[in-house]
Design a protein around this motif. Sequence first.
Motif: not given
Length: 347
Positions: A139-140, A187-190, A220-222, A235-238
Motif C-alpha cells: 500500500v502506498g 509499529k502501527y499501534g505504536c 497507512k491509507r490515511e 515519515m512516521l511510518l519509518n
Amino acid sequence: MEKIRVNTGRKYDIFIERNILSSCGQIVRSVSNAATAAIVTDSNVAPLYLQKVKTSLEKEGFRTVTFFFPAGETSKTISTVTDILNFFAENSMTRSDIAVALGGGVTGDLTGFAAAIYMRGIEFVQIPTSLLAQIDSSVGGKTGADLPSGKNLCGAFHQPSAVIIDPEVLKTLPSKFFSDGMAEAIKYGCIADESLFEEIKKGINTENADSMIYRCVDIKREIVEHDEKEKGERMLLNFGHTLGHSAEKLSDFTLTHGEGVGIGMYIMAKSGEKQGVTEKGSSEKIAELLKKYSLPLSCDISLQDLCTGALTDKKRSGSNINIVLLNKIGSAFTKKLPVEELYDFVK
C-alpha cells in the motif's frame, strides 16, 4: 468483502477477503483492459498460488506470462529489475498491458519499480502473500530495489491499480515470517493507535488477523493520502526503520525486515525515554509484544555500527537525519538530528 479507497494522485481500491485469490482476475479486469498480464513471483510463492492466479486471470481473457526469481532480499537488486524489464520486452508487453506482483514485499517492490519505468510506466496490481506486504509494503506506491550501499536506495513512487489481500494465504506462511509481519503491525499501534496495540497484545494468528490487517491498511491509507511522496507525516511510518534497515544490511539479511524494525523500535523507544520525550514504560510495552511474537530486542551488531550504517539510509538529508520517536504508545513525531549526534542520542 472489505474495500478501502486510497485517494492519492492516482486513486485505487484495496480489497480484503478470504479466498479472494480465486476471483482475482475479475478485480484485475475491472481496472484494466490489458491483453497481457505479466505475473512476477518468486520461487516460494509460485508452487503455492501461481496456478490459481493464472487460471483466474485467463478466465477473464488475459494472456498470462510469468517471471520467476529466487525468493529473498538478496534478489532485490537492479539486476533483477533489469531481468524483469527484459522479460516484459521479450513478451511484447505494451504500455496498455499490466504487471501483477504475486508475493511478499520484495516481489511487490521489484514489480512496481519495473512497471514504473517500463515504457515510462505501465499499470500494476499488488497481490501480497506475506503479512508484512499485506499490511504495509503493498500500500502506498513505494517501489524500488536495494543497492550495495543500502536498502531501497533506488526506486519510484508508482501507485498500483488495485491491491488484493487474501488473509487465507497466511496459513502457508512460515511462522518466522508471520512474526516478521507482526513487527510492522506493532509499529502501527505504536505510531497511531493504542487500541490496535492492545488488540495485538491479546494475540493475533492466521485465523483472526483480518480486522488487524484492515486497521493497519487504513492507518497507512490515511497517512499516504496526507503525504503521498513522504515529505512530512509519512515519515512516521519509518519508526524503527532507520536502525532496522542498518541491522538488516549489516547482518547480510540474516535478520529479516521485521526483526530489524523490532530492534530499531525498541532502541528508539528507550532513547526517547532517556531523552524525556517518550512516556516512561513505553519501551517495555514494546519489548513485551516483540517477545510475544518471537522478535528480538537486540542483535550482535554494535550500536556504533548500526548508527554508522544508518547514515547511508534515504531518510538522511544532507548533514541531518530524520528519526521517529514516540510521545507514548499511539502517538509519534519526527525529529531532525545532525548525523554526528545520532550515536550520542541513542547510545
